[in-house]
Motif scaffolding. Sequence first.
Motif, PDB file in Angstrom:
ATOM      1  N   LEU A  54      -4.720  -3.276  -5.178  1.00 25.12           N
ATOM      2  CA  LEU A  54      -4.865  -4.407  -6.091  1.00 25.12           C
ATOM      3  C   LEU A  54      -3.790  -4.449  -7.173  1.00 25.12           C
ATOM      4  O   LEU A  54      -3.548  -5.496  -7.771  1.00 25.12           O
ATOM      5  N   GLY A  55      -3.134  -3.318  -7.436  1.00 28.24           N
ATOM      6  CA  GLY A  55      -2.130  -3.289  -8.500  1.00 28.24           C
ATOM      7  C   GLY A  55      -0.707  -3.481  -8.019  1.00 28.24           C
ATOM      8  O   GLY A  55       0.236  -3.248  -8.786  1.00 28.24           O
ATOM      9  N   ILE A  56      -0.528  -3.912  -6.791  1.00 32.19           N
ATOM     10  CA  ILE A  56       0.826  -4.051  -6.245  1.00 32.19           C
ATOM     11  C   ILE A  56       1.568  -5.209  -6.906  1.00 32.19           C
ATOM     12  O   ILE A  56       1.050  -6.325  -7.004  1.00 32.19           O
ATOM     13  N   GLU A  57       2.781  -4.940  -7.341  1.00 31.08           N
ATOM     14  CA  GLU A  57       3.642  -5.958  -7.931  1.00 31.08           C
ATOM     15  C   GLU A  57       4.671  -6.466  -6.922  1.00 31.08           C
ATOM     16  O   GLU A  57       5.059  -7.627  -6.955  1.00 31.08           O
ATOM     17  N   ILE A  58       5.118  -5.587  -6.021  1.00 29.86           N
ATOM     18  CA  ILE A  58       6.170  -5.938  -5.049  1.00 29.86           C
ATOM     19  C   ILE A  58       5.738  -5.462  -3.658  1.00 29.86           C
ATOM     20  O   ILE A  58       5.355  -4.297  -3.488  1.00 29.86           O
ATOM     21  N   LEU A  59       5.813  -6.352  -2.673  1.00 32.90           N
ATOM     22  CA  LEU A  59       5.532  -6.009  -1.280  1.00 32.90           C
ATOM     23  C   LEU A  59       6.792  -6.249  -0.458  1.00 32.90           C
ATOM     24  O   LEU A  59       7.423  -7.303  -0.560  1.00 32.90           O
ATOM     25  N   VAL A  60       7.163  -5.267   0.367  1.00 34.27           N
ATOM     26  CA  VAL A  60       8.328  -5.387   1.253  1.00 34.27           C
ATOM     27  C   VAL A  60       7.876  -5.144   2.693  1.00 34.27           C
ATOM     28  O   VAL A  60       7.250  -4.123   2.974  1.00 34.27           O
ATOM     29  N   LEU A  61       8.183  -6.062   3.577  1.00 40.46           N
ATOM     30  CA  LEU A  61       7.969  -5.879   5.004  1.00 40.46           C
ATOM     31  C   LEU A  61       9.348  -5.740   5.643  1.00 40.46           C
ATOM     32  O   LEU A  61      10.099  -6.714   5.700  1.00 40.46           O
ATOM     33  N   ASP A  62       9.670  -4.535   6.102  1.00 40.41           N
ATOM     34  CA  ASP A  62      10.983  -4.280   6.683  1.00 40.41           C
ATOM     35  C   ASP A  62      10.879  -4.242   8.206  1.00 40.41           C
ATOM     36  O   ASP A  62       9.937  -3.678   8.761  1.00 40.41           O
ATOM     37  N   GLU A  63      11.855  -4.877   8.872  1.00 42.15           N
ATOM     38  CA  GLU A  63      11.894  -4.957  10.336  1.00 42.15           C
ATOM     39  C   GLU A  63      10.578  -5.513  10.872  1.00 42.15           C
ATOM     40  O   GLU A  63       9.906  -4.914  11.724  1.00 42.15           O
TER      41      GLU A  63
END
Length: 481
Positions: free
Chosen positions: A147-156
Amino acid sequence: MQFKHLGLSEIVLSALASKGYTEATPIQAQAIPSLLEGRDLLGIAQTGTGKTAAFMLPSIDRLMASEKRAQPRGCRMLVLAPTRELASQIAESARDYSKGTNLRVMTCFGGTSVHKNKVDLARGVDILVATPGRLVDLIEQHYAILLGIEILVLDEADQMMDLGFIHALKRIVRELPAKRQTLFFSATMPKTIRDLATQFIKDPVEVKVTPEATTAERVEQQVTFVTQAEKQSLLTLALRDPKIDRALIFTRTKHGADRVVKLLSGNGVASNAIHGNKSQPQRERALGEFKSGKVKVLIATDIAARGIDVSGVSHVFNFELPNVPDQYVHRIGRTARAGATGIAISYCAEDERPYLRDIEKLTRQKLTVVPLPADFVNESSKIKSTRSPMPVSRDESNGRNGRAMQHSGRSSSAPRGNAQPRREGNSFGDRRPPQAGEQRRSDGPRSDAPRGDAPRNYARPKSKFTARPARPAGTGGGRPR
């Protein structure tokens, strides 16, 4: 463009300078200013273009600027990667770029201790790099809170789709806050991947550093038409070339990779294999020896090769052509990194020609045909083959040790003509190599799946005991059989 003109903080610039990096790659120059503003991003970039730094450098700056703290069992930045090797590579870069800060970096993926993941997450981390499967396990066991995520990265992301992680991704995104920055990267962007991206990103900046599904211009691409039997000798002879600094060899299956290691070892060429049947320590050791140059030849399957970021790979060999053309793009992208040039050599048997046509159609270019060496016949006769001997029948095996074949009710001297035909395709059958036009069940995009995910179709061996006759009802005091 130089990094100092992109708006990065002095701490990040100092970390880059300590690594000797001053000039930004095209994707870094295009992406970093928008990411510093908090925009979502859709990036179309192959491996070796510098995309890890493109999303990690501005993210580190934003995490430091926000001055928030990670919640217990939570993280502030989540990076999802399709394989263990890629996750490890990203985490290593994150630690390098965040030197001089108090940011904590953690990895979690299969093959490592769940208990250790739980302990590491207990007080929260700033940057978590994970594979989808292990992260879902931690969520289900209430060890991870997102719930505290500020940045999400989906790589490949395209590779995660190929590996069947779509349901895990949807499970993870349900745990995320609606207000976040999302960065979505893929080497190719077919409609299915673009549709997936729309579920994660909002009003993104789109960055494209190479045309879709094309291969690096600095890679010289060759193909040699051979028979399956000639591949072993041709590869062994090719690896004796002193011009080869490091060679990465691709097979379609895990067992194929092990066979190539056995072939090369028998001919005095040191090599390691990396695939889904290897334990995590084995994979890390093989990759470490390849990076250090201790072992200059690494055999890999498509999935395990994700995350192999070694700048000194001079040659890529496609010992077996991939039956998914996108994988070819990923394979040859392992050479010609960091501005260097490279050579990609493919061995194409008659039954693989359809795969070659699909690859040339996707990449929109023809591979240069290179014939067999003039002295190939003479030189190949000196190569030790790994071709397995014909399977020994049970009659012959038991005849050698003098045991009677009690399980079949025949003696070891029974004529071979009465022997039952051997089953094929299971653990008790024929292990002959595939013939032209024939594929093993394991061939395909999921050929490197972990053992637990592999379909099981084992035939039960005949019992040596005869069935007990049914007992009439009402006799002997037991229940009717």
